[in-house]
Write an enzyme that holds these catalytic residues in place. Sequence first.
Site, short mmCIF file in Angstrom:
data_model
loop_
_atom_site.label_atom_id
_atom_site.label_comp_id
_atom_site.label_asym_id
_atom_site.label_seq_id
_atom_site.Cartn_x
_atom_site.Cartn_y
_atom_site.Cartn_z
N LYS A 116 3.66 -47.09 5.48
CA LYS A 116 2.96 -46.94 6.78
C LYS A 116 2.24 -45.60 6.89
O LYS A 116 1.24 -45.50 7.62
CB LYS A 116 3.96 -47.08 7.94
N LYS A 158 8.37 -41.95 12.82
CA LYS A 158 8.44 -43.28 12.23
C LYS A 158 8.78 -43.20 10.74
O LYS A 158 8.39 -42.26 10.07
CB LYS A 158 7.09 -44.00 12.37
N GLY A 164 8.77 -53.27 12.54
CA GLY A 164 9.64 -54.01 13.46
C GLY A 164 10.57 -53.13 14.26
O GLY A 164 11.55 -53.63 14.81
N GLY A 165 10.25 -51.85 14.35
CA GLY A 165 11.01 -51.00 15.26
C GLY A 165 12.22 -50.30 14.65
O GLY A 165 12.93 -49.60 15.36
N LYS A 201 1.57 -38.66 17.96
CA LYS A 201 1.60 -38.57 19.42
C LYS A 201 2.11 -39.91 19.95
O LYS A 201 1.71 -40.96 19.46
CB LYS A 201 0.18 -38.30 19.94
N HIS A 208 -0.19 -53.82 23.16
CA HIS A 208 -0.22 -54.15 21.73
C HIS A 208 -1.33 -55.17 21.51
O HIS A 208 -1.23 -56.29 22.00
CB HIS A 208 1.14 -54.70 21.30
N LYS A 237 8.53 -60.33 19.80
CA LYS A 237 7.46 -60.88 20.64
C LYS A 237 7.93 -62.17 21.28
O LYS A 237 8.65 -62.96 20.66
CB LYS A 237 6.22 -61.15 19.79
N ARG A 291 0.60 -60.59 5.97
CA ARG A 291 1.11 -61.96 5.88
C ARG A 291 0.47 -62.82 6.96
O ARG A 291 -0.19 -62.30 7.86
CB ARG A 291 2.62 -61.93 6.14
N ARG A 337 7.10 -68.47 22.55
CA ARG A 337 8.13 -68.66 21.53
C ARG A 337 9.38 -69.26 22.17
O ARG A 337 9.94 -68.68 23.12
CB ARG A 337 8.49 -67.33 20.86
C1 MV4 Z 1 4.07 -46.39 18.78
C2 MV4 Z 1 4.21 -46.50 20.17
C3 MV4 Z 1 3.60 -45.56 20.95
N1 MV4 Z 1 2.91 -44.54 20.40
N2 MV4 Z 1 3.37 -45.38 18.26
C4 MV4 Z 1 7.08 -49.93 17.66
C5 MV4 Z 1 7.44 -50.49 16.33
C6 MV4 Z 1 6.44 -50.00 15.36
N3 MV4 Z 1 5.71 -51.09 14.87
C7 MV4 Z 1 5.59 -49.03 16.11
N4 MV4 Z 1 5.98 -49.06 17.48
C8 MV4 Z 1 5.41 -48.27 18.42
N5 MV4 Z 1 4.64 -47.28 17.94
C9 MV4 Z 1 2.80 -44.48 19.07
N6 MV4 Z 1 2.13 -43.46 18.52
C10 MV4 Z 1 4.97 -47.56 20.67
C11 MV4 Z 1 5.59 -48.43 19.79
C12 MV4 Z 1 6.36 -49.47 20.40
C13 MV4 Z 1 5.86 -50.78 20.48
C14 MV4 Z 1 4.62 -51.13 19.96
C15 MV4 Z 1 4.14 -52.43 20.05
C16 MV4 Z 1 4.90 -53.40 20.68
C17 MV4 Z 1 6.11 -53.07 21.20
C18 MV4 Z 1 6.61 -51.78 21.12
C19 MV4 Z 1 7.85 -51.46 21.67
C20 MV4 Z 1 8.34 -50.19 21.57
C21 MV4 Z 1 7.60 -49.20 20.93
#
Ligand code: MV4
Length: 445
Positions: A116, A158, A164-165, A201, A208, A237, A291, A337
């Site tokens: 990533k 990260k 996937g968190g 940041k 999303h 989701k 994918r 879903r």
């Molecule tokens: C972020 C964000 C806010 N700011 N990055 C969540 C999992 C991973 N794929 C990246 N994620 C996020 N990255 C920045 N700079 C908020 C999330 C995030 C999130 C993003 C999309 C859908 C749901 C989410 C739930 C919690 C945090």
Amino acid sequence: MFSRILIANRGEIAVRIIRACRKLGIEAVAVYSEVDRDSLHVKLADVAVCIGPAESARSYLHIPSIISAAQITDVEAIHPGFGFLSENSHFAETCQSLDIKFIGPTSKAMAKMGDKAMARKIAQQSGVPVLPGSQGVLESDDEGIKLARNIGYPVIVKARAGGGGRGIRIAHNEASLKTGMQQARAEAEAAFGDGALYIEKFLEHPRHVEMQILADEHGNVLYLGERDCSIQRRHQKLLEESPSPVVDGRLRKQIGEAAVALCKQCAYTNAGTIEFLYEGGKFYFMEMNTRIQVEHPVTEMTTGLDLVEEQLRIAAGERLQWTQNDIVPQGHAMEFRINAEDPDRNFAPFPGKIDIIAAPTGTDVRVDTFVYSGYRIPPNYDSMIAKLIVRGKNRAAAIQLGKQALSQFLLEGVKTTIPFHRKLLGNNNFVSNNYDINFIDENFL
Ligand code: MV4
């Protein structure tokens, strides 16, 4: 075109891939674990091979078993579906080395995007907006702290190998950043065997928004429109829609062209999705999914394309039959879903016997599933048992049709997310487009 392929997956996506195979005259080989004997994908396939016990690590994730099944049945290609081995570049490379076509991008493109921090760099090199953050991975916690002082809090840490968190921590000050980096590193080390971290940041109230692309092996890349996936609960989701209610024609073109530039930069092929965060009128690269995704039918409903058919054609070396101007999404699609979960027990999985399932039908109503009346859901896998997808001429019409279809979805024997979706469609903030990614976690529905 291929004459026979193997589907290295289970559930509704395996059934979905079989459908595309039938359309193209391809024989489909199913694989299944011991608890999936009664699954629809096993019944519908031309050939089915048992590859091991329930435990994924010894069946759907076990590369030697899947490769053996492919060799015994003499297939030319493997479709990985989503989840399981679908984003495993080592698996793609193994297929490549054995002259079995992996229906997806090259292992090289997968490895690049799977990192990533590297994906972020490639986005930057392609002129795609990224949030302020580290150049690649952090060399030390000190570097993270210095960077955060420049960027300003809040920041998010990260894992390079994440997704996937998992392996993420949000920090509002230096003290929480210090512990956050240690926790994220330990979590990533345990989950992925790779503790490398990067920093960005943190946006507190984004949407999303993700862009679907198709790229053939002759350098042609198309964007097919965005999906809004802001309705999620703890990184799962629950509802996806297209177009995004926050994206207009001008922004769509910008995000689409950014997605195409990124794909060209890494010589990406096959189907892919570029995820963005959207806040305050601007969009920022988040990560790429290499994918076919769960929510691909949303884009199929608006564009009329069959994305799995396109994956098969691309993998067989065909050229895309469209130019960008041919892609004109029509109407508004929504996917719900349907998970076997208990909303009264914090959405815990609710496996068990489905006594009756009678899915809604009609124009612009689609149900993708692998279950049937009398089927027993095994407790070993994901709780998603069906997807309901509807399309209307606009968002209000899609909501109306969604309500109607959900009310006509008969599913007895297990608890599901159907009542959740019915409440959501009656929620004023949802209907009036007044929400962000925190909506479900912050509101009891
Ligand atoms: C972020 C964000 C806010 N700011 N990055 C969540 C999992 C991973 N794929 C990246 N994620 C996020 N990255 C920045 N700079 C908020 C999330 C995030 C999130 C993003 C999309 C859908 C749901 C989410 C739930 C919690 C945090």
